[in-house]
Design a protein around this motif. Structure first.
Motif, short mmCIF file in Angstrom:
data_model
loop_
_atom_site.label_atom_id
_atom_site.label_comp_id
_atom_site.label_asym_id
_atom_site.label_seq_id
_atom_site.Cartn_x
_atom_site.Cartn_y
_atom_site.Cartn_z
N CYS A 48 0.84 -1.19 0.00
CA CYS A 48 0.00 0.00 0.00
C CYS A 48 0.88 1.25 0.00
O CYS A 48 1.80 1.37 0.81
CB CYS A 48 -0.92 0.01 1.22
N ARG A 99 -3.41 -0.24 6.10
CA ARG A 99 -2.88 -1.61 6.12
C ARG A 99 -4.00 -2.62 6.32
O ARG A 99 -4.07 -3.65 5.65
CB ARG A 99 -1.84 -1.75 7.22
N ALA A 128 -2.37 -5.14 3.32
CA ALA A 128 -1.03 -4.94 2.78
C ALA A 128 0.05 -5.62 3.63
O ALA A 128 -0.02 -5.60 4.85
CB ALA A 128 -0.73 -3.45 2.66
N VAL A 132 3.58 -1.03 3.93
CA VAL A 132 3.07 0.31 3.64
C VAL A 132 4.27 1.19 3.33
O VAL A 132 5.20 1.29 4.13
CB VAL A 132 2.27 0.88 4.83
#
Length: 181
Positions: A46, A67, A72, A75
């Motif tokens: 992400c 997140r 994800a 990040v």
């Protein structure tokens, strides 16, 4: 036309290194003499385009939700350096702000080149998106907004009309800043 942006790693957390970014790419075809073992593929990274001037609890909440909502593995933040939008100096230096982002949940903080960081929102966003896309691994972008009404945000994101552009241009020529216009 491809934009090549210089990337400056401000800070990274723990084991998140370039090698791990490389593992997120699909492995190239291997010939018969090479090992058939493939590098692990990370499915979700992400990206967040930010300033964190300074980082506060709302930003930390955004990183946490980004997140969680995307699932994800990492990040990655594209953050402005010593100067932020409209050319203002940042309240804290970029290393302090990057460290705060890492402590709030980011895994990697990259510096958004000043060419984009000091510009108005469309150019700031373009530079951040280009930097994150250039990594070749970002699968999601997340942004925060003070207004949770998605329909209203969609209306605001629509291209401005010729009449609106002329009105904004007149305000800018009259000495107003872009946010005032």
């Amino acid at each position: 036309l491809r934009w090549v942006l210089p990337v400056s790693i401000i800070a990274r957390f723990g084991g998140f290194e370039k090698a791990k970014l490389a593992q997120t790419r699909l492995p190239a075809r291997q010939n018969a003499k090479q090992s058939t073992k493939e590098a692990p593929i990370l499915e979700k990274v992400c990206g967040v385009i930010c300033e964190y001037n300074p980082l506060h609890r709302g930003h930390a909440h955004h990183l946490e939700r980004a997140r969680a909502l995307t699932g994800a593995d990492f990040v990655v933040c594209a953050m402005s350096g010593p100067f932020v939008q409209r050319g203002e100096p940042a309240v804290l230096d970029k290393w302090t702000r990057a460290q705060a982002a890492l402590l709030a949940g980011a895994d990697l903080v990259l510096e958004l080149p000043a060419l984009f960081a000091v510009r108005a929102a469309p150019d700031f966003a373009f530079g951040g998106a280009a930097l994150l896309a250039g990594l070749g691994v970002v699968t999601h972008l997340s942004f925060g907004a003070e207004d949770a009404d998605l329909a209203h945000l969609t209306d605001l994101a629509a291209p401005e009309s010729a009449e609106e552009s002329a009105r904004i241009r007149a305000y800018l020529e009259g000495g107003h800043s872009h946010p005032q216009a």
